[in-house]
Design an enzyme around this catalytic site. Structure first.
Site, PDB file in Angstrom:
ATOM      1  N   SER A 225      60.520  41.195  83.390  1.00 51.01           N
ATOM      2  CA  SER A 225      60.462  42.442  84.147  1.00 51.01           C
ATOM      3  C   SER A 225      59.486  42.380  85.325  1.00 51.01           C
ATOM      4  CB  SER A 225      60.104  43.606  83.219  1.00 51.01           C
ATOM      5  OG  SER A 225      61.159  43.815  82.300  1.00 51.01           O
TER       6      SER A 225
ATOM      7  N   LYS B  18      59.541  50.920  71.080  1.00 52.26           N
ATOM      8  CA  LYS B  18      60.548  51.839  71.648  1.00 52.26           C
ATOM      9  C   LYS B  18      60.734  53.117  70.832  1.00 52.26           C
ATOM     10  CE  LYS B  18      63.352  48.477  74.172  1.00 52.26           C
ATOM     11  NZ  LYS B  18      64.718  48.036  74.462  1.00 52.26           N
TER      12      LYS B  18
ATOM     13  N   ASN C  86      62.525  53.221  76.485  1.00 51.26           N
ATOM     14  CA  ASN C  86      62.066  51.969  77.106  1.00 51.26           C
ATOM     15  C   ASN C  86      61.409  52.195  78.466  1.00 51.26           C
ATOM     16  OD1 ASN C  86      64.307  52.513  78.719  1.00 51.26           O
ATOM     17  ND2 ASN C  86      64.769  50.355  79.016  1.00 51.26           N
TER      18      ASN C  86
ATOM     19  N   ASN D  42      77.791  45.841  59.891  1.00 47.86           N
ATOM     20  CA  ASN D  42      76.408  45.437  59.636  1.00 47.86           C
ATOM     21  C   ASN D  42      76.281  44.809  58.263  1.00 47.86           C
ATOM     22  OD1 ASN D  42      73.770  45.354  60.780  1.00 47.86           O
ATOM     23  ND2 ASN D  42      73.096  46.822  59.222  1.00 47.86           N
TER      24      ASN D  42
ATOM     25  N   TYR E  13      69.740  37.548  75.755  1.00 50.59           N
ATOM     26  CA  TYR E  13      69.784  36.819  77.015  1.00 50.59           C
ATOM     27  C   TYR E  13      69.549  35.328  76.762  1.00 50.59           C
ATOM     28  CZ  TYR E  13      68.204  34.855  81.415  1.00 50.59           C
ATOM     29  OH  TYR E  13      68.047  34.039  82.508  1.00 50.59           O
TER      30      TYR E  13
END
Ligand code: ATR
Length: 286
Positions: free
Chosen positions: A16, A64, A85, A149, A228
């Site tokens: 970020s 968060k 966030n 899940n 990512y």
């Protein structure tokens, strides 16, 4: 100078700063964004400092959800998701927002040129990543959200909240190991969203049986991994010619939305993408 931070534990990997400082430079803003390691128990004193000294901050794991009780205001979407966030500091007040769902929506647009309206989603996992994004997809007109899940009770709890959030949303749950049901669902799904933590480590397995992803699904199914990096599910999808994308554009777009909330300026996406990939030029410690 306006000061911004991303806080988390861990936070060293965060891209970020590179992304946000590139946006500040693009708009010639006198602002600086850095990262800071903040432990779970340090959140309250951090917030007192933030009220006095920061213009805004991002939060990542494990803050968060925990931050919410300390905020002065929170958007309805963030309240429903139980996930914040992005915090804006205004006149010493802390205003919470969630941009992860926006990030996912725009990643789907960027990667597949498709939006969520009228679409069927299958989430693998129902932890932080699913929770932070599913309510936004519901708000943006998704037709169906299915959740598979490992722990079925957790999927049931999230499904109940989603149904309360949007009464006409179709929500179904399954054990992730119920291959028959998953095969049936996959043949009738637009987006498979990988939202488990499996794939973060090199030796992680796929969260579902790889054989469930087959070439025949490629005409409709799109696979998106919220992680990512190159993950087993992305490799399996590619082997089956199923269009697939990892979490980079979601990170870019959640950051872009944070930037717009803080500054009121349009996010310079290309500059932020370059900053994301190059890292923070002015930081010594990335
Ligand atoms: P985060 O906040 O990072 O999303 P989390 O809330 O612990 O972390 O959620 C992790 C998700 O990955 C959960 O859906 C978890 O399943 P459970 O609810 O059953 O714990 C899922 N997950 C983690 N390890 C898994 C595994 N080995 N197989 C299948 N699912 C797994």
């Amino acid at each position: 100078m306006d000061r911004y931070l991303v806080i988390g534990d861990p936070v060293a990997h965060s891209r970020s700063p590179g992304m946000q400082n590139a946006a500040f430079r693009f708009h010639n803003l006198d602002a600086r964004y850095e990262k800071r390691h903040v432990l779970r128990g340090e959140i309250a004193p951090f917030l007192e400092e933030a009220r006095r000294e920061l213009a805004g901050f991002n939060l990542t794991i494990p803050h968060k959800g925990a931050v919410i009780e300390f905020l002065d205001e929170i958007t309805p979407e963030a309240a429903a998701a139980g996930s914040v966030n992005t915090v804006t500091v205004r006149d010493g007040k802390l205003l919470g927002d969630s941009t992860d769902g926006y990030g996912l929506e725009h990643a789907l647009l960027e990667n597949f040129h498709l939006g969520p309206a009228g679409k069927k989603f299958l989430f693998l996992g129902c932890g932080g990543a699913a929770r932070a994004t599913a309510f936004h997809l519901a708000l943006r007109g998704a037709e169906t959200i299915r959740i598979a899940n490992r722990t079925i009770d957790k999927a049931g709890a999230l499904a109940d909240e989603l149904r309360r959030y949007r009464r006409d949303l179709s929500v179904e749950i399954s054990a992730i190991g119920d291959e028959e049901r998953l095969a049936f669902w996959l043949a009738d799904t637009d987006f498979l969203i990988q939202a488990t933590s499996l794939g973060l480590r090199d030796d992680d397995a796929m969260p579902l049986n790889p054989a469930l992803l087959r070439n025949e699904l490629a005409s409709r199914l799109r696979v998106f991994d919220t992680i990512y990096r190159d993950t087993p599910i992305l490799r399996r999808a590619a082997a089956c010619s199923i269009p697939a994308a990892g979490g980079m554009e979601m990170l870019i777009h959640q950051g872009a939305k944070s930037f717009e909330i803080w500054t009121g300026l349009p996010a310079p996406l290309d500059a932020m993408r370059r900053g994301f990939l190059q890292g923070d030029r002015e930081s010594c410690c990335d």
